[in-house]
Design a protein around this motif. Structure first.
Motif, PDB file in Angstrom:
ATOM      1  N   LYS A 214       5.259  16.536  76.412  1.00 42.70           N
ATOM      2  CA  LYS A 214       3.853  16.158  76.300  1.00 42.70           C
ATOM      3  C   LYS A 214       2.980  16.944  77.277  1.00 42.70           C
ATOM      4  O   LYS A 214       1.834  16.572  77.552  1.00 42.70           O
ATOM      5  CB  LYS A 214       3.643  14.653  76.486  1.00 42.70           C
ATOM      6  N   VAL A 215       3.543  18.028  77.804  1.00 49.77           N
ATOM      7  CA  VAL A 215       2.753  18.977  78.592  1.00 49.77           C
ATOM      8  C   VAL A 215       2.339  20.079  77.628  1.00 49.77           C
ATOM      9  O   VAL A 215       3.183  20.815  77.132  1.00 49.77           O
ATOM     10  CB  VAL A 215       3.564  19.572  79.758  1.00 49.77           C
ATOM     11  N   LYS A 216       1.059  20.155  77.321  1.00 48.90           N
ATOM     12  CA  LYS A 216       0.601  21.119  76.327  1.00 48.90           C
ATOM     13  C   LYS A 216       0.490  22.506  76.937  1.00 48.90           C
ATOM     14  O   LYS A 216       0.170  22.666  78.104  1.00 48.90           O
ATOM     15  CB  LYS A 216      -0.743  20.698  75.744  1.00 48.90           C
ATOM     16  N   HIS A 217       0.786  23.481  76.140  1.00 46.21           N
ATOM     17  CA  HIS A 217       0.642  24.857  76.592  1.00 46.21           C
ATOM     18  C   HIS A 217      -0.083  25.637  75.509  1.00 46.21           C
ATOM     19  O   HIS A 217      -0.148  25.232  74.365  1.00 46.21           O
ATOM     20  CB  HIS A 217       2.004  25.482  76.855  1.00 46.21           C
ATOM     21  N   GLU A 317       7.932  19.541  84.863  1.00 45.34           N
ATOM     22  CA  GLU A 317       8.278  18.497  83.891  1.00 45.34           C
ATOM     23  C   GLU A 317       9.468  18.902  83.021  1.00 45.34           C
ATOM     24  O   GLU A 317      10.367  18.096  82.753  1.00 45.34           O
ATOM     25  CB  GLU A 317       7.068  18.183  82.996  1.00 45.34           C
ATOM     26  N   ILE A 318       9.482  20.151  82.578  1.00 42.52           N
ATOM     27  CA  ILE A 318      10.587  20.626  81.745  1.00 42.52           C
ATOM     28  C   ILE A 318      11.895  20.620  82.538  1.00 42.52           C
ATOM     29  O   ILE A 318      12.957  20.213  82.027  1.00 42.52           O
ATOM     30  CB  ILE A 318      10.286  22.040  81.207  1.00 42.52           C
ATOM     31  N   ASP A 319      11.833  21.058  83.791  1.00 44.30           N
ATOM     32  CA  ASP A 319      13.050  21.074  84.615  1.00 44.30           C
ATOM     33  C   ASP A 319      13.587  19.661  84.836  1.00 44.30           C
ATOM     34  O   ASP A 319      14.805  19.443  84.854  1.00 44.30           O
ATOM     35  CB  ASP A 319      12.772  21.752  85.959  1.00 44.30           C
ATOM     36  N   VAL A 320      12.695  18.690  84.983  1.00 42.95           N
ATOM     37  CA  VAL A 320      13.127  17.298  85.112  1.00 42.95           C
ATOM     38  C   VAL A 320      13.845  16.856  83.828  1.00 42.95           C
ATOM     39  O   VAL A 320      14.913  16.230  83.893  1.00 42.95           O
ATOM     40  CB  VAL A 320      11.923  16.372  85.416  1.00 42.95           C
ATOM     41  N   LEU A 321      13.282  17.178  82.680  1.00 41.86           N
ATOM     42  CA  LEU A 321      13.910  16.803  81.403  1.00 41.86           C
ATOM     43  C   LEU A 321      15.301  17.414  81.272  1.00 41.86           C
ATOM     44  O   LEU A 321      16.251  16.743  80.834  1.00 41.86           O
ATOM     45  CB  LEU A 321      13.039  17.251  80.222  1.00 41.86           C
ATOM     46  N   VAL A 361      16.815   9.693  79.499  1.00 36.71           N
ATOM     47  CA  VAL A 361      15.819  10.736  79.739  1.00 36.71           C
ATOM     48  C   VAL A 361      14.411  10.154  79.712  1.00 36.71           C
ATOM     49  O   VAL A 361      13.563  10.498  80.554  1.00 36.71           O
ATOM     50  CB  VAL A 361      15.980  11.878  78.710  1.00 36.71           C
ATOM     51  N   LYS A 362      14.144   9.247  78.782  1.00 33.95           N
ATOM     52  CA  LYS A 362      12.806   8.644  78.698  1.00 33.95           C
ATOM     53  C   LYS A 362      12.466   7.903  79.996  1.00 33.95           C
ATOM     54  O   LYS A 362      11.381   8.078  80.549  1.00 33.95           O
ATOM     55  CB  LYS A 362      12.741   7.675  77.518  1.00 33.95           C
ATOM     56  N   LYS A 363      13.404   7.077  80.486  1.00 30.81           N
ATOM     57  CA  LYS A 363      13.158   6.298  81.703  1.00 30.81           C
ATOM     58  C   LYS A 363      13.017   7.207  82.918  1.00 30.81           C
ATOM     59  O   LYS A 363      12.082   7.071  83.723  1.00 30.81           O
ATOM     60  CB  LYS A 363      14.279   5.292  81.931  1.00 30.81           C
ATOM     61  N   GLY A 364      13.956   8.165  83.062  1.00 31.68           N
ATOM     62  CA  GLY A 364      13.911   9.057  84.219  1.00 31.68           C
ATOM     63  C   GLY A 364      12.659   9.908  84.247  1.00 31.68           C
ATOM     64  O   GLY A 364      12.061  10.134  85.312  1.00 31.68           O
ATOM     65  N   TYR A 365      12.230  10.366  83.098  1.00 36.91           N
ATOM     66  CA  TYR A 365      11.027  11.205  83.011  1.00 36.91           C
ATOM     67  C   TYR A 365       9.786  10.391  83.360  1.00 36.91           C
ATOM     68  O   TYR A 365       8.894  10.874  84.076  1.00 36.91           O
ATOM     69  CB  TYR A 365      10.922  11.785  81.600  1.00 36.91           C
ATOM     70  N   LYS A 366       9.733   9.157  82.864  1.00 34.82           N
ATOM     71  CA  LYS A 366       8.593   8.285  83.178  1.00 34.82           C
ATOM     72  C   LYS A 366       8.531   8.017  84.681  1.00 34.82           C
ATOM     73  O   LYS A 366       7.453   8.068  85.292  1.00 34.82           O
ATOM     74  CB  LYS A 366       8.748   6.962  82.415  1.00 34.82           C
ATOM     75  N   ASP A 367       9.689   7.772  85.283  1.00 35.12           N
ATOM     76  CA  ASP A 367       9.742   7.485  86.720  1.00 35.12           C
ATOM     77  C   ASP A 367       9.315   8.679  87.560  1.00 35.12           C
ATOM     78  O   ASP A 367       8.595   8.534  88.548  1.00 35.12           O
ATOM     79  CB  ASP A 367      11.161   7.063  87.129  1.00 35.12           C
ATOM     80  N   LYS A 371       4.977  10.407  82.730  1.00 36.58           N
ATOM     81  CA  LYS A 371       4.613  10.762  81.357  1.00 36.58           C
ATOM     82  C   LYS A 371       5.649  10.160  80.409  1.00 36.58           C
ATOM     83  O   LYS A 371       6.794   9.915  80.802  1.00 36.58           O
ATOM     84  CB  LYS A 371       4.566  12.283  81.155  1.00 36.58           C
ATOM     85  N   THR A 372       5.249   9.956  79.166  1.00 40.30           N
ATOM     86  CA  THR A 372       6.154   9.400  78.158  1.00 40.30           C
ATOM     87  C   THR A 372       6.599  10.514  77.214  1.00 40.30           C
ATOM     88  O   THR A 372       5.783  11.052  76.454  1.00 40.30           O
ATOM     89  CB  THR A 372       5.472   8.276  77.361  1.00 40.30           C
ATOM     90  N   ALA A 373       7.864  10.862  77.286  1.00 46.23           N
ATOM     91  CA  ALA A 373       8.402  11.918  76.418  1.00 46.23           C
ATOM     92  C   ALA A 373       8.569  11.402  74.994  1.00 46.23           C
ATOM     93  O   ALA A 373       8.728  10.200  74.764  1.00 46.23           O
ATOM     94  CB  ALA A 373       9.744  12.400  76.960  1.00 46.23           C
ATOM     95  N   GLU A 374       8.515  12.328  74.032  1.00 45.72           N
ATOM     96  CA  GLU A 374       8.810  11.997  72.639  1.00 45.72           C
ATOM     97  C   GLU A 374      10.091  12.702  72.231  1.00 45.72           C
ATOM     98  O   GLU A 374      10.373  13.818  72.700  1.00 45.72           O
ATOM     99  CB  GLU A 374       7.664  12.428  71.719  1.00 45.72           C
ATOM    100  N   PHE A 375      10.856  12.071  71.347  1.00 45.02           N
ATOM    101  CA  PHE A 375      12.158  12.588  70.944  1.00 45.02           C
ATOM    102  C   PHE A 375      12.218  12.736  69.426  1.00 45.02           C
ATOM    103  O   PHE A 375      11.779  11.854  68.694  1.00 45.02           O
ATOM    104  CB  PHE A 375      13.276  11.638  71.416  1.00 45.02           C
TER     105      PHE A 375
END
Length: 388
Positions: A214-217, A317-321, A361-367, A371-375
């Motif tokens: 959800k990070v736009k480029h 953000e991508i590296d965290v994911l 991944v959703k929980k860890g990314y939010k923490d 941000k809320t990732a989509e899958f």
């Protein structure tokens, strides 16, 4: 979805006449990132999400566009006499650019058309919504006007228009994958020669999962074009000491033997990624053909590290994911996909681990990133075509 697009078309432009429906897919690149403009190999596959379009020829020279994704913009009108880039034209610069590029090849539209577009590729996700729209437009023009172009040429026209009309110096991969996709197959493409072969994607007990940061480029920015320029400067230096036409011509050993000829350290790092990623892609395709999905996953992980450290197109953000994905048992491989600077990761996840993967991944990314990732658990689909 095609019924919805057809319904909106009739609502906006009226019923009757020869209304035709089309679809062009988005793509995910399994491995081989930023190699396509360096004469290397890529390994993308078309997805079953993409861009739908309805179109009907007019009797005058007007062109009318309407996007179901940008309803508030209403119908955007132009004409065959106004095929020039215009910031105010927004998203319609992509189909206009393709029409302009067709004209440049001698394919003249003899009348305008009405168009309705709907895309289910998330904007800014790095899954090639722009290339999908370009290839959709080319497929429409080929069919509606009877232009004698192949699907490979439609991919080339899409790339040319994005380079020269929209100002993004992208390679051929995105358009090629959208035009030439094949269900349940990835495309092993040599971008230097456009020679390609289809490789079955056999993941008997695993799925491809795309995670949207959800990070736009935007690829039409300096960072993407900077990387290409840095690679070109590295290539110019290497040409002084070895007979090559592209970075993709080098093996890892040849690069290590000649890398000191590259004057700038940043260009050396970019070239290292281009060379090593190309060789990784060749080895990864062979591993998948042999059914060695675990080895394929290892190459994906190496690819991410190279894109993060040498090519520097990842982001926090991508590296965290990716780090979160690597921590989940049952994840075979995970990496950034697309141009970079945000967008998505692609992961191969064992079937019995998919739910755990998404939850973790959703929980860890939010923490960590708030941000809320989509899958998206995706399927590999066919390339662009007219719909019945």
């Amino acid at each position: 979805m095609k019924e919805k697009v057809l319904s909106v078309f009739k609502e906006k432009y009226g019923d009757g006449g020869d209304i035709r429906l089309y679809f062009a897919p988005g793509r995910v690149n399994l491995i081989g990132e930023h190699t396509d403009y360096n004469g290397g190999h890529v390994f993308p596959c078309a997805l079953t999400i993409g861009t739908y379009g309805a179109a009907r020829k007019r009797e005058d020279r007007k062109i009318r566009f309407y996007s179901m994704n940008f309803r508030d913009l209403g119908v955007i009108e132009t004409s065959l006499d106004e095929l020039t880039p215009d910031k105010k034209a927004g998203w319609t610069n992509y189909p206009k650019g393709v029409m302009w590029a067709f004209r440049g090849r001698g394919y003249e539209m003899d009348c305008g058309l009405d168009v309705v577009i709907y895309g289910d590729i998330p904007n800014g996700s790095g899954l090639s919504s722009s290339a999908s729209l370009e290839v959709l437009t080319g497929t429409m023009l080929k069919d509606l006007y009877g232009f004698p172009v192949s699907m490979v040429e439609i991919a080339q026209i899409g790339q040319y228009s994005e380079n020269n009309f929209n100002g993004c110096n992208c390679g051929i991969m995105d358009q090629f994958a959208s035009a030439m996709g094949k269900k349940d197959h990835a495309i092993f493409l040599d971008t230097n020669t456009l020679q390609y072969e289809y490789a079955p994607v056999k993941l008997e007990d695993a799925k491809i999962v795309i995670t949207n940061s959800k990070v736009k480029h935007s690829l039409v920015d300096s960072a993407y074009n900077d990387r290409r320029n840095e690679c070109e400067r590295a290539l110019a230096d290497l040409k002084k000491v070895t007979d090559i036409s592209a970075l993709g011509d080098l093996t890892e050993e040849a690069f290590e033997a000649h890398k000191d000829a590259i004057q700038e350290e940043v260009c050396r790092k970019r070239a290292k990624h281009a060379v090593y990623e190309n060789q990784r892609t060749i080895h990864a395709e062979a591993a998948l053909k042999e059914g060695n999905v675990e080895q394929f996953g290892k190459y994906m992980n190496q690819s991410h590290i190279s894109l993060r450290d040498d090519y520097e197109v990842s982001c926090e953000e991508i590296d965290v994911l990716v780090d979160l994905a690597w921590s989940v048992p049952g994840v075979i491989g995970s990496r950034i996909t697309g141009g970079g600077f945000g967008g998505c990761t692609v992961s191969i996840v064992k079937n019995d681990a998919v739910d755990t993967f998404i939850d973790t991944v959703k929980k860890g990314y939010k923490d960590k990133c708030h941000k809320t990732a989509e899958f998206y658990v995706v399927e590999v689909g066919d390339g662009a075509h007219r719909l019945a």
